[in-house]
Design an enzyme around this catalytic site. Structure first.
Site, PDB file in Angstrom:
ATOM      1  N   ASP A 136      -6.357  -0.973  -6.009  1.00  0.00           N
ATOM      2  CA  ASP A 136      -6.908  -1.828  -4.954  1.00  0.00           C
ATOM      3  C   ASP A 136      -6.505  -1.311  -3.577  1.00  0.00           C
ATOM      4  O   ASP A 136      -5.583  -0.508  -3.448  1.00  0.00           O
ATOM      5  CB  ASP A 136      -6.502  -3.295  -5.130  1.00  0.00           C
ATOM      6  CG  ASP A 136      -5.048  -3.446  -5.472  1.00  0.00           C
ATOM      7  OD1 ASP A 136      -4.219  -2.825  -4.772  1.00  0.00           O
ATOM      8  OD2 ASP A 136      -4.723  -4.181  -6.430  1.00  0.00           O
TER       9      ASP A 136
ATOM     10  N   ASP B 154       8.643  -2.254   2.026  1.00  0.00           N
ATOM     11  CA  ASP B 154       9.816  -1.993   1.193  1.00  0.00           C
ATOM     12  C   ASP B 154      10.240  -0.516   1.171  1.00  0.00           C
ATOM     13  O   ASP B 154      11.292  -0.158   1.685  1.00  0.00           O
ATOM     14  CB  ASP B 154       9.643  -2.578  -0.220  1.00  0.00           C
ATOM     15  CG  ASP B 154       8.290  -2.287  -0.860  1.00  0.00           C
ATOM     16  OD1 ASP B 154       7.512  -1.500  -0.287  1.00  0.00           O
ATOM     17  OD2 ASP B 154       8.027  -2.834  -1.947  1.00  0.00           O
TER      18      ASP B 154
ATOM     19  N   ASP C  27      -5.568  -2.172   0.463  1.00  0.00           N
ATOM     20  CA  ASP C  27      -5.165  -3.122   1.498  1.00  0.00           C
ATOM     21  C   ASP C  27      -5.408  -2.479   2.853  1.00  0.00           C
ATOM     22  O   ASP C  27      -5.243  -1.269   3.016  1.00  0.00           O
ATOM     23  CB  ASP C  27      -3.666  -3.450   1.370  1.00  0.00           C
ATOM     24  CG  ASP C  27      -3.345  -4.123   0.044  1.00  0.00           C
ATOM     25  OD1 ASP C  27      -4.231  -4.835  -0.483  1.00  0.00           O
ATOM     26  OD2 ASP C  27      -2.241  -3.928  -0.482  1.00  0.00           O
TER      27      ASP C  27
END
Ligand code: ATP
Ligand code: MG
Length: 467
Positions: A78, A159, A80
């Site tokens: 996917d 992260d 983003d």
């Protein structure tokens, strides 16, 4: 394009609120020849989103895991997008755009084409919480749900360095704030900032570290790895639903066996799934259980890597099967008859496992269906086989039974019998049933008699052949 030009000339800032300026310095700009991202791997819809935003004068990039996967030469599952447009501004630019979430507002832009609709998740650059002191009242109540920041701040909130790169499809440039590309080349997974602090902020990052290491084959940087053992108990405070989602991602990553070994090596598996504790902590005495789970995970990994679907219910059914089998046998030894013994064992197994994190209801019912179908594979005469293959979840139950045959828990000849039965014509099916009947010999009771029997039967082992 014109708007973009005007915005640039006027230095118009579309952001609602700026916190501190970019606190992580200027990004490294990596040109195509250095990152070698293949534009064919891009989602056309994701590019439509960045183009539309850029043409309206905003900044827009593909971001996060998609850039990491693209740089690895893998097609991302996917996409983003990160932008300096606010969610409202994003929403106004697309026909099918929905605002999602309250505390962390994002926009889902949906595209309908052939096959499944594709959702592009668009988020506005976020400020670092440290810099957003005014977002919480003295009482602790959240005043401002969404504090926008600069791209640099947005990068610092992410992260791992390899998850914090921004790709602009129009210029084919990667903006890299934390040396993600260098870490990609070194095959290193490195936490941005002080790892212990980042794990305390969000303990799920420890699980993400293990998952990404398994998926990429990268090594955890020593400083990123070091605090995990000490902080592992922080996972106990994570809400069960979030933990479940993360474990599910880990199991469905296509690298589940490697990831589970990673959890064990990092000392992170305790209390996640009691079954994992059981399998990973014990040695030879749980060899059968270990073999079963290992085969099930290898099977899942293979399916996912070859683009096939995997049902989470099936996967959890396999993970908990050794435990269920143990409980089932114990119930039978107590004198409970076969089927009630199985159902009691299902309740016990699910209850025990739920002490760590709760398996969602919808998966639980799948698991129960798969499990309760298992004794039915013993009944290979009369109308039973026809009824079984007509049940809606037959395929899952059958695959599960084959897995049991593959580990030797069940006679492989029975698995073969069912494989033959499914493909045989009516005459072939009759012949197969006749051979099953002959196998049973004359001592077996008829199914009709058996059903009428009232008293519980005390079998010594689960799943006696029903006649
Ligand atoms: P994949 O989707 O392949 O599992 P991903 O990296 O895209 O991996 P997502 O959970 O989709 O993971 O998150 C998208 C991006 O958001 C990440 O790449 C990372 O930059 C950021 N992110 C997600 N979760 C966290 C977190 N717990 N802490 C900090 N940043 C995060
Ligand atoms: Mg993602």
């Amino acid at each position: 394009m014109i708007t973009k030009f005007i915005n640039r000339i006027l230095r118009r800032d579309p952001m609602v609120k700026h916190t501190q300026a970019n606190n992580s310095g200027a990004p490294k700009r990596i040109p195509k020849k250095a990152h070698r991202i293949d534009p064919h791997l891009l989602s056309k819809n994701a590019v439509k989103v960045t183009d539309t935003l850029q043409q309206a004068g905003f900044e827009a990039f593909i971001v996060g895991g998609a850039v990491r996967d693209l740089a690895l030469g893998i097609g991302p599952k996917d996409f983003d997008v990160a932008t300096n447009a606010t969610p409202d501004q994003v929403q106004r630019l697309f026909r099918k755009a929905r605002l999602i979430g309250r505390r962390f507002q994002i926009v889902h832009v949906t595209f309908f084409g052939k096959g499944h609709p594709e959702i592009i998740e668009v988020s506005t650059f976020r400020a670092l919480l440290d810099n957003a002191g005014d977002h919480v009242a003295e009482s602790g109540r959240i005043l401002r749900d969404n504090v926008w920041g600069s791209q640099g701040e947005d990068a610092a909130r992410r992260d791992f360095t390899i998850n914090a790169m921004y790709y602009d499809p129009s210029s084919e440039t990667v903006l890299d704030y934390h040396g993600g590309m260098a870490d990609m080349q070194k095959k290193t997974l490195r936490m941005i900032g002080d790892p212990a602090k980042r794990y305390r902020e969000d303990p799920v990052r420890m699980l993400r570290a293990i998952r990404f290491a398994a998926k990429t084959g990268f090594t955890l940087d020593a400083a990123t790895r070091a605090p995990i053992a000490k902080l592992s108990n922080l996972l106990q405070d994570v809400p069960s639903a979030r933990l479940f989602d993360e474990i599910l991602k880990l199991l469905m990553s296509g690298y589940s066996w490697a990831a589970i070994q990673g959890l064990k090596d990092a000392g992170l598996h305790h209390g996640l799934l009691p079954l994992l504790d059981h399998i990973l902590d014990s040695g030879e005495d749980s060899k059968d259980a270990n073999d079963f789970v290992k085969l099930a995970l290898a099977n899942t990994d293979q399916r996912i890597q070859s683009g096939k679907s995997v049902s989470a219910g099936f996967l959890f059914a396999t993970l908990l099967w050794p435990d269920l089998l143990k409980n089932w046998k114990a119930n039978i030894a107590k004198g409970i008859s076969n089927i009630p013994a199985l159902h009691d064992a299902m309740d016990d197994t699910i209850a025990t496992q739920s002490s760590g994190m709760t398996i969602q209801r919808r998966f639980e019912s799948d698991m129960r269906e798969i499990w309760s179908m298992q004794p039915r594979f013993e009944k290979r005469v009369g109308r039973y086989p026809y009824r079984l293959i007509e049940s809606p979840r037959f395929r899952a139950g059958y695959d599960f039974m084959l897995l049991r045959c593959a580990t030797g828990e069940k006679d492989p000849a029975i698995g073969q019998w069912w494989t033959d039965f499914i493909t045989a014509d009516p005459a072939g099916q009759e012949a197969l049933m006749a051979s099953a009947k002959a196998e049973l010999g004359s001592s077996a009771s008829s199914p009709a008699k058996r059903r009428r029997r009232r008293k519980p039967k005390s079998d010594s082992s689960p799943e006696p052949e029903a006649g």
